[in-house]
Design an enzyme around this catalytic site. Structure first.
Site, PDB file in Angstrom:
ATOM      1  N   LEU A   1       0.867  -1.171   0.000  1.00 40.59           N
ATOM      2  CA  LEU A   1       0.000   0.000   0.000  1.00 40.59           C
ATOM      3  C   LEU A   1       0.903   1.220   0.000  1.00 40.59           C
ATOM      4  CD1 LEU A   1      -2.830  -0.706   2.643  1.00 40.59           C
ATOM      5  CD2 LEU A   1      -3.149  -0.271   0.208  1.00 40.59           C
ATOM      6  N   ASP A   2       0.579   2.206  -0.821  1.00 39.85           N
ATOM      7  CA  ASP A   2       1.396   3.417  -0.865  1.00 39.85           C
ATOM      8  C   ASP A   2       1.386   4.117   0.487  1.00 39.85           C
ATOM      9  OD1 ASP A   2       2.089   3.206  -3.612  1.00 39.85           O
ATOM     10  OD2 ASP A   2       0.071   3.892  -4.128  1.00 39.85           O
ATOM     11  N   GLN A   3       2.384   4.956   0.697  1.00 42.41           N
ATOM     12  CA  GLN A   3       2.501   5.704   1.947  1.00 42.41           C
ATOM     13  C   GLN A   3       1.239   6.516   2.227  1.00 42.41           C
ATOM     14  OE1 GLN A   3       6.018   8.136   2.116  1.00 42.41           O
ATOM     15  NE2 GLN A   3       5.492   9.089   4.062  1.00 42.41           N
TER      16      GLN A   3
END
Length: 200
Positions: free
Chosen positions: A52-54
């Protein structure tokens, strides 16, 4: 622990908060300011299945079972992942249909997706910090289920049809869900969840 003590493997569900890196180390120059999975999960040698992206939130599966991790991460197996997506403005039927059929992003046409315009916002904890709010611009929530996971795909898909993503929360991986978890918390899979996972 919900997994047999004799098993060498761990299988965890984690609710990743906003602004946390989806990795256990951060070697960048700004490392002192960025949180990682290590700040939340004290289990050694487990690794995320996918990422999951930041700036995204939600469900993350972690394990030290390398073969299972590989199988779940391989795009050819097309495991469904569902996201709750808050977008700027209210998507019309044409935009929903376009997302369902697939859109071209970076020269690639996405696979068909399940996309539903939600009639009310999902019951989620507030994001810290909150999304930008503009009185004159309404927002809407979509439920989007993909069977692929290209880099920043959901954000690029909604932008491609003219409705930028403001908040992105992964709510499900297959039939594994966020239910009962709060941001920053994790738990072992239940025996029934583990059976499901191994059947994929």
């Amino acid at each position: 622990m919900n997994v047999s003590d004799s098993s060498p493997y761990r299988y965890l569900l984690f609710y990743k908060p906003y602004n946390v890196l989806c990795q256990f180390t951060d070697d960048s120059p700004t490392a002192a300011q960025r949180q990682t999975l290590k700040d939340y999960i004290p289990i050694p040698e487990v690794y995320p299945v996918g990422r999951l992206d930041q700036d995204s939130e939600g469900l993350l599966l972690l394990t030290n079972h390398g073969q299972l991790q590989h199988r779940l991460s391989d795009p050819k197996f097309r495991h469904p992942r569902t996201y709750w997506v808050q977008v700027e403005r209210i998507p019309d039927a044409a935009a929903i249909h376009q997302l369902q059929q697939g859109v071209v992003i970076q020269g690639y046409k996405t696979r068909p997706a399940q996309v539903v315009l939600l009639t009310q916002a999902p019951d989620l904890p507030p994001r810290d910090p909150p999304i930008r709010f503009r009185k004159t611009v309404p927002t809407a929530w979509l439920s989007i289920t993909l069977t692929e996971g290209r880099n920043r795909q959901v954000r690029r898909m909604t932008a491609a049809v003219g409705f930028p993503t403001l908040r992105l929360v992964r709510s499900q991986i297959g039939n594994l869900s966020l239910t009962g978890l709060q941001p920053g918390k994790w738990r072992d899979l239940t025996p029934s969840e583990l059976r499901y996972l191994k059947s994929l």
